[in-house]
Design a protein around this motif. Structure first.
Motif, PDB file in Angstrom:
ATOM      1  N   ALA A  43      39.642  16.128  43.128  1.00 10.92           N
ATOM      2  CA  ALA A  43      39.351  17.011  42.198  1.00 10.92           C
ATOM      3  C   ALA A  43      38.456  18.234  42.850  1.00 10.92           C
ATOM      4  CB  ALA A  43      38.719  16.574  41.154  1.00 10.92           C
ATOM      5  N   TRP A  44      37.852  17.898  44.148  1.00 10.76           N
ATOM      6  CA  TRP A  44      36.781  18.753  44.824  1.00 10.76           C
ATOM      7  C   TRP A  44      37.618  19.693  45.693  1.00 10.76           C
ATOM      8  CZ3 TRP A  44      31.793  20.187  45.173  1.00 10.76           C
ATOM      9  CH2 TRP A  44      31.603  20.819  46.381  1.00 10.76           C
ATOM     10  N   PHE A  45      38.698  19.067  46.221  1.00 10.02           N
ATOM     11  CA  PHE A  45      39.545  19.817  47.394  1.00 10.02           C
ATOM     12  C   PHE A  45      40.439  20.681  46.552  1.00 10.02           C
ATOM     13  CE2 PHE A  45      38.351  16.305  50.222  1.00 10.02           C
ATOM     14  CZ  PHE A  45      37.364  17.158  50.903  1.00 10.02           C
ATOM     15  N   ILE A  46      40.690  20.410  45.048  1.00  9.41           N
ATOM     16  CA  ILE A  46      41.859  21.389  44.477  1.00  9.41           C
ATOM     17  C   ILE A  46      40.795  22.716  44.161  1.00  9.41           C
ATOM     18  CG2 ILE A  46      42.670  21.544  42.189  1.00  9.41           C
ATOM     19  CD1 ILE A  46      43.455  18.607  42.502  1.00  9.41           C
ATOM     20  N   GLU A  47      39.774  22.748  44.195  1.00  7.37           N
ATOM     21  CA  GLU A  47      39.000  23.815  43.812  1.00  7.37           C
ATOM     22  C   GLU A  47      39.350  24.959  45.008  1.00  7.37           C
ATOM     23  OE1 GLU A  47      36.762  24.883  41.523  1.00  7.37           O
ATOM     24  OE2 GLU A  47      37.700  23.104  40.773  1.00  7.37           O
ATOM     25  N   PRO A  48      39.375  26.237  44.571  1.00  6.18           N
ATOM     26  CA  PRO A  48      40.139  27.181  45.653  1.00  6.18           C
ATOM     27  C   PRO A  48      38.828  27.457  47.041  1.00  6.18           C
ATOM     28  CG  PRO A  48      39.751  28.153  43.362  1.00  6.18           C
ATOM     29  CD  PRO A  48      39.006  26.687  43.307  1.00  6.18           C
ATOM     30  N   TYR A  49      39.588  27.450  47.774  1.00  9.21           N
ATOM     31  CA  TYR A  49      38.779  27.817  49.302  1.00  9.21           C
ATOM     32  C   TYR A  49      38.685  29.090  49.562  1.00  9.21           C
ATOM     33  CZ  TYR A  49      37.406  26.796  54.148  1.00  9.21           C
ATOM     34  OH  TYR A  49      36.716  26.944  55.235  1.00  9.21           O
ATOM     35  N   GLY A  50      37.764  29.500  50.210  1.00  6.28           N
ATOM     36  CA  GLY A  50      37.512  30.793  50.826  1.00  6.28           C
ATOM     37  C   GLY A  50      36.600  31.733  50.027  1.00  6.28           C
ATOM     38  N   LYS A  51      36.208  32.678  50.812  1.00  5.17           N
ATOM     39  CA  LYS A  51      35.236  33.698  50.447  1.00  5.17           C
ATOM     40  C   LYS A  51      35.591  34.495  49.200  1.00  5.17           C
ATOM     41  CE  LYS A  51      32.707  34.273  54.533  1.00  5.17           C
ATOM     42  NZ  LYS A  51      32.332  34.953  55.568  1.00  5.17           N
ATOM     43  N   THR A  52      35.023  35.137  48.197  1.00  2.08           N
ATOM     44  CA  THR A  52      35.142  35.926  47.043  1.00  2.08           C
ATOM     45  C   THR A  52      34.166  37.024  47.076  1.00  2.08           C
ATOM     46  OG1 THR A  52      34.172  34.614  45.533  1.00  2.08           O
ATOM     47  CG2 THR A  52      36.470  34.138  45.880  1.00  2.08           C
ATOM     48  N   GLY A  53      34.371  37.852  46.253  1.00  2.00           N
ATOM     49  CA  GLY A  53      33.308  39.055  45.871  1.00  2.00           C
ATOM     50  C   GLY A  53      33.819  40.256  46.020  1.00  2.00           C
ATOM     51  N   GLU A  54      33.191  41.122  45.175  1.00  2.00           N
ATOM     52  CA  GLU A  54      33.324  42.594  45.313  1.00  2.00           C
ATOM     53  C   GLU A  54      33.285  43.412  46.246  1.00  2.00           C
ATOM     54  OE1 GLU A  54      35.341  44.178  42.926  1.00  2.00           O
ATOM     55  OE2 GLU A  54      35.732  42.034  41.930  1.00  2.00           O
ATOM     56  N   PRO A  55      34.146  44.250  46.722  1.00  2.96           N
ATOM     57  CA  PRO A  55      33.642  44.971  48.015  1.00  2.96           C
ATOM     58  C   PRO A  55      32.654  46.126  47.525  1.00  2.96           C
ATOM     59  CG  PRO A  55      35.759  45.521  47.105  1.00  2.96           C
ATOM     60  CD  PRO A  55      35.405  44.628  46.407  1.00  2.96           C
ATOM     61  N   THR A  56      31.921  46.437  48.685  1.00  2.56           N
ATOM     62  CA  THR A  56      30.835  47.630  48.624  1.00  2.56           C
ATOM     63  C   THR A  56      31.634  49.032  48.780  1.00  2.56           C
ATOM     64  OG1 THR A  56      30.302  47.283  50.931  1.00  2.56           O
ATOM     65  CG2 THR A  56      29.123  45.730  49.200  1.00  2.56           C
ATOM     66  N   GLY A  57      30.739  49.855  48.224  1.00  2.90           N
ATOM     67  CA  GLY A  57      31.171  51.032  48.642  1.00  2.90           C
ATOM     68  C   GLY A  57      32.273  51.624  47.519  1.00  2.90           C
ATOM     69  N   PRO A  58      32.560  52.994  47.501  1.00  6.65           N
ATOM     70  CA  PRO A  58      33.210  53.394  46.273  1.00  6.65           C
ATOM     71  C   PRO A  58      34.661  53.438  46.670  1.00  6.65           C
ATOM     72  CG  PRO A  58      32.512  54.950  47.799  1.00  6.65           C
ATOM     73  CD  PRO A  58      31.915  53.962  48.334  1.00  6.65           C
ATOM     74  N   PRO A  59      35.670  53.294  45.682  1.00  3.03           N
ATOM     75  CA  PRO A  59      37.239  53.154  45.940  1.00  3.03           C
ATOM     76  C   PRO A  59      37.522  54.381  46.437  1.00  3.03           C
ATOM     77  CG  PRO A  59      36.694  53.390  43.388  1.00  3.03           C
ATOM     78  CD  PRO A  59      35.535  53.111  44.051  1.00  3.03           C
ATOM     79  N   VAL A  60      38.433  53.968  47.526  1.00 11.35           N
ATOM     80  CA  VAL A  60      38.938  55.532  48.215  1.00 11.35           C
ATOM     81  C   VAL A  60      40.410  55.468  48.289  1.00 11.35           C
ATOM     82  CG1 VAL A  60      37.017  55.878  49.654  1.00 11.35           C
ATOM     83  CG2 VAL A  60      39.029  54.210  50.364  1.00 11.35           C
ATOM     84  N   ALA A  61      41.279  54.405  47.906  1.00 15.70           N
ATOM     85  CA  ALA A  61      42.802  54.608  47.960  1.00 15.70           C
ATOM     86  C   ALA A  61      43.060  53.163  47.154  1.00 15.70           C
ATOM     87  CB  ALA A  61      43.177  54.360  49.317  1.00 15.70           C
ATOM     88  N   GLU A  62      44.411  53.243  46.719  1.00 20.14           N
ATOM     89  CA  GLU A  62      45.221  52.329  45.967  1.00 20.14           C
ATOM     90  C   GLU A  62      46.410  52.088  46.794  1.00 20.14           C
ATOM     91  OE1 GLU A  62      44.200  50.939  43.118  1.00 20.14           O
ATOM     92  OE2 GLU A  62      42.454  51.993  42.664  1.00 20.14           O
TER      93      GLU A  62
END
Length: 333
Positions: free
Chosen positions: A94-113
């Motif tokens: 159950a512990w290892f089934i949890e997602p691995y790796g970093k998350t978070g919203e980027p800083t700075g304004p959006p510049v491209a899609e």
């Protein structure tokens, strides 16, 4: 001597006594737990081990089933030490089934899609289905694996109008790969491997974005070392390009339960599907047992990107599902 009365597990009419059934249940539980423990032990040790562990690690969430069966055997056998063993395994899984790796919203304004699509077309067989998907989904960048000569020709013929820029490694069978883009591309050295892994830098509305296709060898029983080395080269490429916003996409032949793949995430790249809450959606084997599959096709992005609307497409004639994700590039760090 009467052998029936001499054996405490057999009654006079040949029926097994409860003690014999309990021993049988305990043995079944122990065998199941031992197999699961070998795989979970490698996960705890942060290593992929040797065959068959790398192959089984890909399906780590499904090890809950033999573990649960083993627990049932321990209850029937009244083997309480084994029950503790099984509960510990369930907790670790159950512990290892949890997602691995970093998350978070980027800083700075959006510049491209930009919209990215990655697809393994299985020796070019799903080329027609991919072309239809590209016309329907309208991705800005397309990463295609196992695009052999006829696939490459078809993509040039059918998609050059919408995706005039390309970087390819030509090859037959599974060796060919191509990056298609509606943005201008500046060729870069790709990652060396048994199968083609081209690279480029795209001019995304005036912003440089590094593109790298991933397609290392699968962890076949006699090629685990090669699989690890090629994933290691992808990790090295991720480290080398930290100064430029990066999209690393393709068929990694690895999931988050593989240590060699986690090393790539440890460079700071993030799994776009996870950012959108779809980190365990299976992509392979799409043709045979899709419900019991594993996610080995990924779009990894550097911290400058936000991801949304990750979706998985079933393509006829491919054993992989395609992945489409919408990315937003943000300025600065």
């Amino acid at each position: 001597m009467d052998t029936a009365t001499a054996d405490p597990t057999v009654t006079g009419d040949g029926a097994a006594r409860p003690g014999g059934k309990r021993r049988f249940g305990a043995w079944c539980a122990a065998l199941l737990f031992a197999g699961v423990s070998a795989v979970v032990g490698c996960r705890v040790a942060d290593t992929d081990g040797v065959t068959p562990v790398p192959q089984l690690l890909a399906f780590l969430p499904w090890l809950l089933l033999p573990t649960a069966a083993g627990l049932l055997f321990t209850l029937l056998a009244r083997w309480w030490t084994g029950a503790v063993w099984g509960v510990a395994l369930l907790g670790l899984l159950a512990w290892f089934i949890e997602p691995y790796g970093k998350t978070g919203e980027p800083t700075g304004p959006p510049v491209a899609e930009l919209r990215v699509l990655t697809s393994n077309v299985e020796f070019g067989q799903a080329t027609g289905a991919l072309i239809e998907a590209v016309r329907r989904e309208k991705p800005d960048v397309v990463f295609v694996q196992e695009c052999e000569y006829t696939c490459d020709t078809a993509l040039k013929r059918e998609l050059s109008g919408t995706h005039p820029h390309r970087q390819a490694v030509e090859g037959g069978g599974s060796e060919g790969s191509v990056i298609l883009s509606r943005f201008p591309l500046d060729a870069r050295d790709g990652v060396p491997g048994t199968m083609g892994m081209p690279g480029a830098v795209a001019d995304v509305d005036g912003h440089a974005v590094r593109l790298q296709l991933a397609h290392p060898m699968p962890p076949l029983p006699d090629q685990v070392g090669l699989w690890q080395r090629e994933l290691g080269r992808l990790r090295d490429a991720a480290v080398a390009g930290r100064d430029t916003p990066t999209v690393l996409a393709g068929d990694f032949n690895a999931s988050q339960d593989h240590a060699a793949f986690r090393r790539i995430l440890d460079t700071g790249l993030r799994d776009a599907a996870r950012l959108d809450g779809a980190d365990r959606t299976p992509t392979w084997p799409a043709r045979t047992t899709p419900a019991f599959g594993v996610q080995i096709d990924h779009v990894l992005v550097s911290e400058e990107f936000a991801a949304r609307r990750a979706r998985f497409l079933d393509l006829a004639d491919s054993d992989h599902r395609a992945l489409v994700v919408d990315l937003t590039l943000h300025a600065g760090r």
